[in-house]
Design a protein around this motif. Structure first.
Motif, PDB file in Angstrom:
ATOM      1  N   PHE A 104       0.830  -1.207   0.000  1.00 29.14           N
ATOM      2  CA  PHE A 104       0.000   0.000   0.000  1.00 29.14           C
ATOM      3  C   PHE A 104       0.862   1.254   0.000  1.00 29.14           C
ATOM      4  O   PHE A 104       0.632   2.181  -0.790  1.00 29.14           O
ATOM      5  CB  PHE A 104      -0.924  -0.021   1.218  1.00 29.14           C
ATOM      6  N   LEU A 105       1.885   1.297   0.860  1.00 27.85           N
ATOM      7  CA  LEU A 105       2.778   2.453   0.881  1.00 27.85           C
ATOM      8  C   LEU A 105       3.479   2.619  -0.461  1.00 27.85           C
ATOM      9  O   LEU A 105       3.640   3.739  -0.968  1.00 27.85           O
ATOM     10  CB  LEU A 105       3.802   2.307   2.007  1.00 27.85           C
ATOM     11  N   ASP A 106       3.909   1.508  -1.059  1.00 26.41           N
ATOM     12  CA  ASP A 106       4.545   1.570  -2.379  1.00 26.41           C
ATOM     13  C   ASP A 106       3.591   2.158  -3.414  1.00 26.41           C
ATOM     14  O   ASP A 106       3.978   2.995  -4.236  1.00 26.41           O
ATOM     15  CB  ASP A 106       4.972   0.165  -2.829  1.00 26.41           C
ATOM     16  N   ALA A 107       2.343   1.704  -3.363  1.00 25.28           N
ATOM     17  CA  ALA A 107       1.373   2.103  -4.387  1.00 25.28           C
ATOM     18  C   ALA A 107       1.064   3.587  -4.345  1.00 25.28           C
ATOM     19  O   ALA A 107       0.792   4.196  -5.393  1.00 25.28           O
ATOM     20  CB  ALA A 107       0.089   1.290  -4.226  1.00 25.28           C
ATOM     21  N   ILE A 108       1.098   4.177  -3.159  1.00 22.95           N
ATOM     22  CA  ILE A 108       0.789   5.609  -3.065  1.00 22.95           C
ATOM     23  C   ILE A 108       2.059   6.460  -2.998  1.00 22.95           C
ATOM     24  O   ILE A 108       1.982   7.670  -2.819  1.00 22.95           O
ATOM     25  CB  ILE A 108      -0.130   5.908  -1.863  1.00 22.95           C
ATOM     26  N   GLY A 109       3.217   5.819  -3.127  1.00 23.80           N
ATOM     27  CA  GLY A 109       4.473   6.548  -3.231  1.00 23.80           C
ATOM     28  C   GLY A 109       5.007   7.099  -1.924  1.00 23.80           C
ATOM     29  O   GLY A 109       5.676   8.148  -1.924  1.00 23.80           O
ATOM     30  N   VAL A 110       4.771   6.407  -0.816  1.00 28.04           N
ATOM     31  CA  VAL A 110       5.279   6.844   0.488  1.00 28.04           C
ATOM     32  C   VAL A 110       6.482   5.979   0.858  1.00 28.04           C
ATOM     33  O   VAL A 110       6.354   4.758   1.005  1.00 28.04           O
ATOM     34  CB  VAL A 110       4.192   6.740   1.573  1.00 28.04           C
ATOM     35  N   ASP A 111       7.627   6.599   1.016  1.00 34.37           N
ATOM     36  CA  ASP A 111       8.860   5.860   1.321  1.00 34.37           C
ATOM     37  C   ASP A 111       8.992   5.512   2.795  1.00 34.37           C
ATOM     38  O   ASP A 111       9.440   4.419   3.150  1.00 34.37           O
ATOM     39  CB  ASP A 111      10.091   6.658   0.890  1.00 34.37           C
ATOM     40  N   ARG A 112       8.614   6.450   3.680  1.00 35.19           N
ATOM     41  CA  ARG A 112       8.786   6.244   5.120  1.00 35.19           C
ATOM     42  C   ARG A 112       7.548   6.747   5.846  1.00 35.19           C
ATOM     43  O   ARG A 112       6.925   7.725   5.429  1.00 35.19           O
ATOM     44  CB  ARG A 112      10.024   6.981   5.651  1.00 35.19           C
ATOM     45  N   ALA A 113       7.218   6.062   6.936  1.00 36.13           N
ATOM     46  CA  ALA A 113       6.027   6.444   7.696  1.00 36.13           C
ATOM     47  C   ALA A 113       6.184   6.020   9.146  1.00 36.13           C
ATOM     48  O   ALA A 113       6.945   5.095   9.475  1.00 36.13           O
ATOM     49  CB  ALA A 113       4.777   5.803   7.104  1.00 36.13           C
ATOM     50  N   ILE A 114       5.451   6.681  10.016  1.00 38.46           N
ATOM     51  CA  ILE A 114       5.213   6.177  11.365  1.00 38.46           C
ATOM     52  C   ILE A 114       4.118   5.126  11.226  1.00 38.46           C
ATOM     53  O   ILE A 114       3.094   5.375  10.582  1.00 38.46           O
ATOM     54  CB  ILE A 114       4.750   7.305  12.305  1.00 38.46           C
ATOM     55  N   VAL A 115       4.318   3.946  11.797  1.00 41.84           N
ATOM     56  CA  VAL A 115       3.306   2.899  11.708  1.00 41.84           C
ATOM     57  C   VAL A 115       2.713   2.686  13.097  1.00 41.84           C
ATOM     58  O   VAL A 115       3.437   2.640  14.097  1.00 41.84           O
ATOM     59  CB  VAL A 115       3.870   1.589  11.142  1.00 41.84           C
ATOM     60  N   ALA A 116       1.388   2.594  13.148  1.00 45.76           N
ATOM     61  CA  ALA A 116       0.711   2.509  14.442  1.00 45.76           C
ATOM     62  C   ALA A 116      -0.552   1.681  14.304  1.00 45.76           C
ATOM     63  O   ALA A 116      -1.253   1.761  13.293  1.00 45.76           O
ATOM     64  CB  ALA A 116       0.362   3.910  14.954  1.00 45.76           C
ATOM     65  N   GLY A 117      -0.853   0.887  15.338  1.00 49.67           N
ATOM     66  CA  GLY A 117      -2.061   0.095  15.265  1.00 49.67           C
ATOM     67  C   GLY A 117      -2.376  -0.634  16.552  1.00 49.67           C
ATOM     68  O   GLY A 117      -1.648  -0.535  17.539  1.00 49.67           O
ATOM     69  N   PHE A 118      -3.498  -1.367  16.509  1.00 51.75           N
ATOM     70  CA  PHE A 118      -3.933  -2.182  17.639  1.00 51.75           C
ATOM     71  C   PHE A 118      -4.451  -3.503  17.095  1.00 51.75           C
ATOM     72  O   PHE A 118      -4.861  -3.610  15.945  1.00 51.75           O
ATOM     73  CB  PHE A 118      -5.010  -1.458  18.460  1.00 51.75           C
ATOM     74  N   ASP A 119      -4.400  -4.552  17.938  1.00 51.66           N
ATOM     75  CA  ASP A 119      -4.900  -5.863  17.568  1.00 51.66           C
ATOM     76  C   ASP A 119      -4.174  -6.334  16.294  1.00 51.66           C
ATOM     77  O   ASP A 119      -2.944  -6.290  16.251  1.00 51.66           O
ATOM     78  CB  ASP A 119      -6.427  -5.808  17.408  1.00 51.66           C
TER      79      ASP A 119
END
Length: 315
Positions: A104-119
């Protein structure tokens, strides 16, 4: 370092999820929200089961106000995210769900991100962080380090612990598959109540999320996820090497903050059990005030602040 934060915060109103975007990413066509400035630091928010992107309904505007670009995709089998090929395996194993996030990040062209989630989303964020640290600015994970393996899932636990996992044994049966298909909304409401016993959600809040469970692949993906964990279903052999690496329990090297609600009724490890899995800058926060499993929705201010703070840890 541990920190206790009083919550939940009062929250903002509004629906940031009224308009969804779609993008082809790997095996999926992903339905997602993209909010905030395009040049802002990217934040990838990953929901759990049986929940949906509305768990972040009051997190998104807080992060947008702070200048972040906030990306919230529906996981496979949820909402408007669908498989691109009819004959694709409706696979829910951990490595594949994490591969979806990277695709998904590749498809929208995002190289780096903070990743956050639950469960499921926390497990996915953990895996992205250990497999792709070069693309992970920081990690926020509810209930900490959740990476597992089929071997661990097949190992018997003490009876009290097995009792907490009753639904995965139900899902191991054909009766469970048919029952979940027939009663998926009733099932979800039961899990919400058990996992967050002090969260007084109303019918409107619950019903806003139930549409996500009408996805045509929802039951197949959920059932496969839990059967795979117990070693009762095969995974995708293309991910055998990745799963072997994950089974070794790799450490998280990027800046990380783990969160736990003080009233989490879902099975979860004690924070002391996973502290050594974080080798970079790390902090654990207990969120007080009757906060359960769906922490982003129950305490959105605390969740959003952890994302802002983990960003600062990496600077």
């Amino acid at each position: 370092m541990s920190q206790i934060i009083t919550g939940p915060a009062a929250g903002r109103t509004g629906d940031p999820f009224a308009d969804l975007l779609h993008v082809d990413a790997g095996e999926l066509n992903v339905a997602y929200v993209d909010a905030g400035p395009a040049d802002g630091t990217a934040v990838l928010l990953l929901h759990g089961w049986p929940y949906d992107i509305r768990s972040f309904g009051e997190v998104v505007p807080r992060l947008v106000d702070a200048g972040y670009r906030v990306l919230v995709p529906y996981l496979r089998g949820h909402g408007g995210t669908v498989f691109r090929e009819e004959d694709a395996l409706r696979n829910g194993q951990q490595a594949v769900v994490a591969a979806d996030a990277v695709a998904f990040l590749d498809a929208i062209g995002v190289d780096r991100a903070i990743v956050a989630g639950f469960d499921w989303g926390a497990r996915t964020a953990d895996i992205v962080a250990v497999l792709h640290p070069e693309r992970t600015i920081g990690l926020v994970s509810v209930s900490g380090y959740l990476i597992g393996s089929q071997a661990a899932g097949a190992a018997p636990l003490p009876p009290a612990a097995e009792y907490q996992w009753w639904y995965q044994f139900y899902f191991a049966t054909e009766r469970g598959r048919v029952g979940y298909d027939r009663y998926r909304n009733d099932f979800a409401k039961l899990i919400w109540r058990l996992a967050s016993p002090r969260w007084a959600f109303d019918d409107a809040t619950f019903e806003a999320s139930t549409a996500a469970f009408d996805n045509p692949d929802h039951v197949a993906v959920v059932i496969h996820n839990y059967r795979w964990r117990l070693g009762l279903a095969d995974g995708d052999p293309r991910f055998d090497e990745v799963e072997a690496r994950l089974a070794a329990g790799p450490v998280v090297s990027v800046p990380a903050i783990t969160l736990e609600g003080d009233a989490n009724g879902a099975p979860h490890p004690d924070a002391s059990a996973y502290a050594a899995k974080f080798s970079g800058r790390y902090e654990h926060r207990l969120i007080a005030g009757g906060v359960g499993h769906n922490l982003p929705q129950e305490a959105p201010g605390a969740f959003a602040q952890a994302i802002i703070d983990v960003d600062g840890m990496g600077r």
